[in-house]
Design a protein around this motif. Structure first.
Motif, PDB file in Angstrom:
ATOM      1  N   ARG A   1       6.072   6.608  -0.980  1.00 56.34           N
ATOM      2  CA  ARG A   1       7.333   7.197  -0.300  1.00 56.34           C
ATOM      3  C   ARG A   1       8.529   6.492   0.173  1.00 56.34           C
ATOM      4  O   ARG A   1       9.692   6.818  -0.403  1.00 56.34           O
ATOM      5  CB  ARG A   1       6.813   8.078   0.975  1.00 56.34           C
ATOM      6  N   TYR A   2       8.147   5.129   0.574  1.00 57.22           N
ATOM      7  CA  TYR A   2       9.343   4.356   0.841  1.00 57.22           C
ATOM      8  C   TYR A   2       9.607   3.187  -0.252  1.00 57.22           C
ATOM      9  O   TYR A   2      10.627   2.534   0.042  1.00 57.22           O
ATOM     10  CB  TYR A   2       8.962   3.629   2.230  1.00 57.22           C
ATOM     11  N   ASP A   3       8.967   3.168  -1.330  1.00 57.19           N
ATOM     12  CA  ASP A   3       9.308   2.279  -2.339  1.00 57.19           C
ATOM     13  C   ASP A   3       9.116   0.887  -1.818  1.00 57.19           C
ATOM     14  O   ASP A   3       9.747   0.094  -2.107  1.00 57.19           O
ATOM     15  CB  ASP A   3      10.494   2.642  -3.049  1.00 57.19           C
ATOM     16  N   ARG A   4       7.980   0.530  -1.087  1.00 55.47           N
ATOM     17  CA  ARG A   4       7.706  -0.701  -0.749  1.00 55.47           C
ATOM     18  C   ARG A   4       6.435  -1.059  -0.980  1.00 55.47           C
ATOM     19  O   ARG A   4       5.323  -0.594  -0.363  1.00 55.47           O
ATOM     20  CB  ARG A   4       8.116  -0.797   0.980  1.00 55.47           C
ATOM     21  N   GLY A   5       6.313  -2.359  -1.667  1.00 52.59           N
ATOM     22  CA  GLY A   5       4.891  -2.650  -1.841  1.00 52.59           C
ATOM     23  C   GLY A   5       3.721  -1.846  -2.632  1.00 52.59           C
ATOM     24  O   GLY A   5       2.553  -1.937  -2.258  1.00 52.59           O
ATOM     25  N   THR A   6       4.173  -1.099  -3.427  1.00 51.81           N
ATOM     26  CA  THR A   6       3.235   0.017  -3.967  1.00 51.81           C
ATOM     27  C   THR A   6       2.045  -0.692  -4.822  1.00 51.81           C
ATOM     28  O   THR A   6       0.965  -0.334  -4.777  1.00 51.81           O
ATOM     29  CB  THR A   6       4.163   0.844  -4.815  1.00 51.81           C
ATOM     30  N   THR A   7       2.486  -1.492  -5.467  1.00 52.44           N
ATOM     31  CA  THR A   7       1.542  -2.202  -6.232  1.00 52.44           C
ATOM     32  C   THR A   7       0.446  -2.874  -5.352  1.00 52.44           C
ATOM     33  O   THR A   7      -0.736  -3.073  -5.657  1.00 52.44           O
ATOM     34  CB  THR A   7       1.987  -3.312  -7.327  1.00 52.44           C
ATOM     35  N   LEU A   8       0.751  -3.796  -4.463  1.00 53.09           N
ATOM     36  CA  LEU A   8       0.177  -4.286  -3.555  1.00 53.09           C
ATOM     37  C   LEU A   8      -0.882  -3.398  -3.006  1.00 53.09           C
ATOM     38  O   LEU A   8      -2.092  -3.724  -2.931  1.00 53.09           O
ATOM     39  CB  LEU A   8       0.957  -5.105  -2.471  1.00 53.09           C
ATOM     40  N   ALA A   9      -0.305  -2.142  -2.666  1.00 47.12           N
ATOM     41  CA  ALA A   9      -1.015  -1.241  -1.789  1.00 47.12           C
ATOM     42  C   ALA A   9      -2.302  -0.739  -2.618  1.00 47.12           C
ATOM     43  O   ALA A   9      -3.493  -0.657  -2.323  1.00 47.12           O
ATOM     44  CB  ALA A   9      -0.305  -0.060  -1.169  1.00 47.12           C
ATOM     45  N   ARG A  10      -1.869  -0.454  -3.957  1.00 48.56           N
ATOM     46  CA  ARG A  10      -2.833   0.318  -4.869  1.00 48.56           C
ATOM     47  C   ARG A  10      -3.882  -0.750  -5.190  1.00 48.56           C
ATOM     48  O   ARG A  10      -5.048  -0.313  -5.071  1.00 48.56           O
ATOM     49  CB  ARG A  10      -2.005   0.595  -6.189  1.00 48.56           C
ATOM     50  N   ASP A  11      -3.476  -1.755  -5.538  1.00 47.01           N
ATOM     51  CA  ASP A  11      -4.686  -3.005  -5.857  1.00 47.01           C
ATOM     52  C   ASP A  11      -5.453  -3.194  -4.601  1.00 47.01           C
ATOM     53  O   ASP A  11      -6.597  -3.763  -4.712  1.00 47.01           O
ATOM     54  CB  ASP A  11      -4.024  -4.167  -6.513  1.00 47.01           C
ATOM     55  N   THR A  12      -4.986  -3.383  -3.594  1.00 46.32           N
ATOM     56  CA  THR A  12      -5.926  -3.803  -2.355  1.00 46.32           C
ATOM     57  C   THR A  12      -6.801  -2.705  -2.111  1.00 46.32           C
ATOM     58  O   THR A  12      -7.855  -2.843  -1.933  1.00 46.32           O
ATOM     59  CB  THR A  12      -4.818  -3.846  -0.976  1.00 46.32           C
ATOM     60  N   ILE A  13      -6.520  -1.284  -2.245  1.00 45.55           N
ATOM     61  CA  ILE A  13      -7.079  -0.269  -2.009  1.00 45.55           C
ATOM     62  C   ILE A  13      -8.483  -0.310  -2.915  1.00 45.55           C
ATOM     63  O   ILE A  13      -9.591  -0.253  -2.771  1.00 45.55           O
ATOM     64  CB  ILE A  13      -6.434   1.069  -2.190  1.00 45.55           C
TER      65      ILE A  13
ATOM     66  N   ARG B   1      -1.234  -5.691 -11.980  1.00 42.72           N
ATOM     67  CA  ARG B   1      -0.857  -6.860 -11.410  1.00 42.72           C
ATOM     68  C   ARG B   1      -0.023  -6.738 -10.385  1.00 42.72           C
ATOM     69  O   ARG B   1       1.036  -6.049 -10.195  1.00 42.72           O
ATOM     70  CB  ARG B   1       0.082  -7.689 -12.381  1.00 42.72           C
ATOM     71  N   ALA B   2      -0.472  -7.287  -9.067  1.00 43.65           N
ATOM     72  CA  ALA B   2       0.436  -7.253  -8.050  1.00 43.65           C
ATOM     73  C   ALA B   2       1.485  -8.122  -8.032  1.00 43.65           C
ATOM     74  O   ALA B   2       1.707  -9.053  -9.070  1.00 43.65           O
ATOM     75  CB  ALA B   2      -0.536  -7.459  -6.811  1.00 43.65           C
ATOM     76  N   GLY B   3       2.337  -8.111  -7.072  1.00 44.71           N
ATOM     77  CA  GLY B   3       3.570  -9.095  -7.010  1.00 44.71           C
ATOM     78  C   GLY B   3       3.372 -10.582  -6.820  1.00 44.71           C
ATOM     79  O   GLY B   3       3.742 -11.506  -7.293  1.00 44.71           O
ATOM     80  N   SER B   4       2.087 -10.476  -6.215  1.00 46.45           N
ATOM     81  CA  SER B   4       1.640 -11.964  -5.927  1.00 46.45           C
ATOM     82  C   SER B   4       0.198 -12.049  -5.922  1.00 46.45           C
ATOM     83  O   SER B   4      -0.383 -11.203  -4.881  1.00 46.45           O
ATOM     84  CB  SER B   4       2.152 -12.466  -4.448  1.00 46.45           C
ATOM     85  N   VAL B   5      -0.540 -12.653  -6.707  1.00 44.23           N
ATOM     86  CA  VAL B   5      -1.767 -12.590  -6.683  1.00 44.23           C
ATOM     87  C   VAL B   5      -2.231 -13.367  -5.447  1.00 44.23           C
ATOM     88  O   VAL B   5      -3.435 -12.599  -4.773  1.00 44.23           O
ATOM     89  CB  VAL B   5      -2.503 -13.600  -8.111  1.00 44.23           C
ATOM     90  N   GLY B   6      -1.667 -14.444  -5.067  1.00 41.49           N
ATOM     91  CA  GLY B   6      -2.285 -14.743  -3.860  1.00 41.49           C
ATOM     92  C   GLY B   6      -2.046 -13.941  -2.475  1.00 41.49           C
ATOM     93  O   GLY B   6      -2.889 -13.732  -1.729  1.00 41.49           O
TER      94      GLY B   6
ATOM     95  N   SER C   1      -6.915  -8.455   0.681  1.00 33.99           N
ATOM     96  CA  SER C   1      -8.016  -7.980   0.368  1.00 33.99           C
ATOM     97  C   SER C   1      -9.248  -8.929   1.482  1.00 33.99           C
ATOM     98  O   SER C   1     -10.124  -8.360   1.948  1.00 33.99           O
ATOM     99  CB  SER C   1      -8.600  -8.298  -1.012  1.00 33.99           C
ATOM    100  N   THR C   2      -8.949 -10.269   1.333  1.00 31.58           N
ATOM    101  CA  THR C   2      -9.865 -10.993   2.174  1.00 31.58           C
ATOM    102  C   THR C   2      -9.723 -10.849   3.653  1.00 31.58           C
ATOM    103  O   THR C   2     -10.771 -10.729   4.476  1.00 31.58           O
ATOM    104  CB  THR C   2      -9.545 -12.367   1.979  1.00 31.58           C
TER     105      THR C   2
ATOM    106  N   LEU D   1       2.101 -14.972   7.838  1.00 29.31           N
ATOM    107  CA  LEU D   1       2.179 -15.310   6.219  1.00 29.31           C
ATOM    108  C   LEU D   1       3.271 -14.664   5.437  1.00 29.31           C
ATOM    109  O   LEU D   1       3.679 -15.430   4.568  1.00 29.31           O
ATOM    110  CB  LEU D   1       0.532 -15.081   5.567  1.00 29.31           C
ATOM    111  N   ALA D   2       3.231 -13.372   5.552  1.00 24.37           N
ATOM    112  CA  ALA D   2       4.536 -12.535   4.835  1.00 24.37           C
ATOM    113  C   ALA D   2       6.011 -13.178   5.448  1.00 24.37           C
ATOM    114  O   ALA D   2       6.736 -13.308   4.514  1.00 24.37           O
ATOM    115  CB  ALA D   2       4.294 -11.220   5.195  1.00 24.37           C
ATOM    116  N   ARG D   3       5.951 -13.585   6.567  1.00 23.76           N
ATOM    117  CA  ARG D   3       7.282 -14.226   7.344  1.00 23.76           C
ATOM    118  C   ARG D   3       7.444 -15.471   6.652  1.00 23.76           C
ATOM    119  O   ARG D   3       8.563 -15.979   6.261  1.00 23.76           O
ATOM    120  CB  ARG D   3       7.429 -14.207   8.861  1.00 23.76           C
ATOM    121  N   TRP D   4       6.365 -16.440   6.782  1.00 26.28           N
ATOM    122  CA  TRP D   4       6.727 -17.951   6.495  1.00 26.28           C
ATOM    123  C   TRP D   4       6.308 -18.182   5.072  1.00 26.28           C
ATOM    124  O   TRP D   4       6.646 -19.231   4.600  1.00 26.28           O
ATOM    125  CB  TRP D   4       5.975 -18.820   7.351  1.00 26.28           C
ATOM    126  N   VAL D   5       5.359 -17.559   4.325  1.00 22.55           N
ATOM    127  CA  VAL D   5       4.957 -17.968   2.982  1.00 22.55           C
ATOM    128  C   VAL D   5       5.663 -17.173   1.893  1.00 22.55           C
ATOM    129  O   VAL D   5       6.226 -17.509   1.064  1.00 22.55           O
ATOM    130  CB  VAL D   5       3.441 -17.927   3.030  1.00 22.55           C
TER     131      VAL D   5
END
Length: 307
Positions: free
Chosen positions: A276-288, A218-223, A229-230, A82-86
């Motif tokens: 640390r790597y400044d990648r996907g921080t909001t997604l990580a926080r909100d998924t947790i 707010r994550a970068g993409s709600v979807g 999470s799912t 999904l990350a690659r194609w969507v």
């Protein structure tokens, strides 16, 4: 089922104590960091030495490891596609997202859940070792490559897990179990005393973090957030159940342990890696946050059906 519920109540009460201490300003985030470091560097390794050292390592590592590993592979592959194609994520963001969808909190919550819900902290060992020895080193290698623009050396990937105290403690415990050696009381008793600190330190620290940490943003993409999470809450335990029950023929308490460990929420250290790597921080926080809340009804449902 009653034992599972009692175990979760015990965990919730201790987490609540941490949150209350933070709310009353008796402790702050500095205390949370101290407790977490004590648990990570000292108490948890001691606990794994003692619990794994007296466990039947063949029962612990056999079907549980296969089912947990299969669930991780499916979840990582599903998110990666999904990350690659969507969403067209790069290597760094895609790696963090894959960890969000598959890397369980086997330390801070897995050990308490295994201790108080499943009755044996050693049951979390297969997942813990799989993540520390395989999944995390590979993920960090990808993140390093993305940050530096060049691949990480093989020796760095191989050597990274052996700098982790939990890995060393788990391997030491496995060594004791495999060889049948018994620690002398002068060594075993202090280790047991120190290991007994692990669970309360983790849970109180987690309660402090819940009260003083950032809220849901707010994550970068709600979807994408809904997807990670799912996958984590539903797909991973479902695949683990299928492989354990249908493919391997596991049932009873052993199957419940497989499903419960796979249903644990996304690990908090994924947010550390993302920051640390400044990648996907909001997604990580909100998924947790979402999976931490959502894991409770999922695990209770698993206990009701399989317990």
């Amino acid at each position: 089922m009653q034992g599972v519920f009692t175990g979760f109540v015990t965990i919730a009460v201790v987490i609540g104590v941490g949150a209350l201490l933070a709310h009353l300003r008796i402790v702050d985030l500095g205390a949370q960091q101290v407790l977490s470091r004590i648990a990570f560097f000292v108490a948890s390794p001691a606990l794994m030495v003692i619990t794994l050292g007296r466990a039947d390592v063949h029962d612990v590592l056999s079907a549980n490891l296969v089912a947990s590993g299969a669930a991780v592979v499916v979840c990582v592959a599903l998110y990666a596609a999904l990350a690659r194609w969507v969403w067209h994520r790069g290597l760094g963001e895609g790696t963090i997202g894959a960890l969000c969808a598959s890397y369980v909190n086997a330390g801070n919550l897995g050990i308490p859940v295994a201790s108080y819900v499943l009755g044996d902290a050693a049951l979390v060992a297969p997942t813990l070792l799989l993540q520390l020895l395989v999944l995390q080193p590979l993920a960090l290698a990808f993140l390093d490559a993305d940050a530096r623009g060049r691949p990480t050396s093989v020796w760095q990937v191989v050597g990274r897990p052996f700098k982790n105290p939990l890995t060393l403690g788990s391997l030491a415990g496995l060594g004791l179990s495999l060889t049948g050696w018994t620690l002398p009381p002068i060594v075993r008793d202090p280790l047991t005393l120190i290991g007994n600190m692990a669970v309360p330190c983790m849970l109180i620290a987690y309660g402090i973090a819940l009260r003083l940490g950032p809220g849901l943003g707010r994550a970068g993409s709600v979807g994408e957030l809904a997807t990670t999470s799912t996958i984590k809450l539903l797909v991973q335990p479902a695949v683990a159940w299928f492989v354990g029950a249908v493919v391997l023929g596991v049932d009873g308490a052993a199957l419940l342990a497989i499903v419960v460990t796979s249903a644990l929420p996304t690990a908090q250290n994924i947010f550390v890696h993302a920051t640390r790597y400044d990648r996907g921080t909001t997604l990580a926080r909100d998924t947790i946050l979402i999976t931490t809340v959502g894991a409770v009804p999922v695990i209770l449902l698993a206990a009701a059906v399989l317990g």
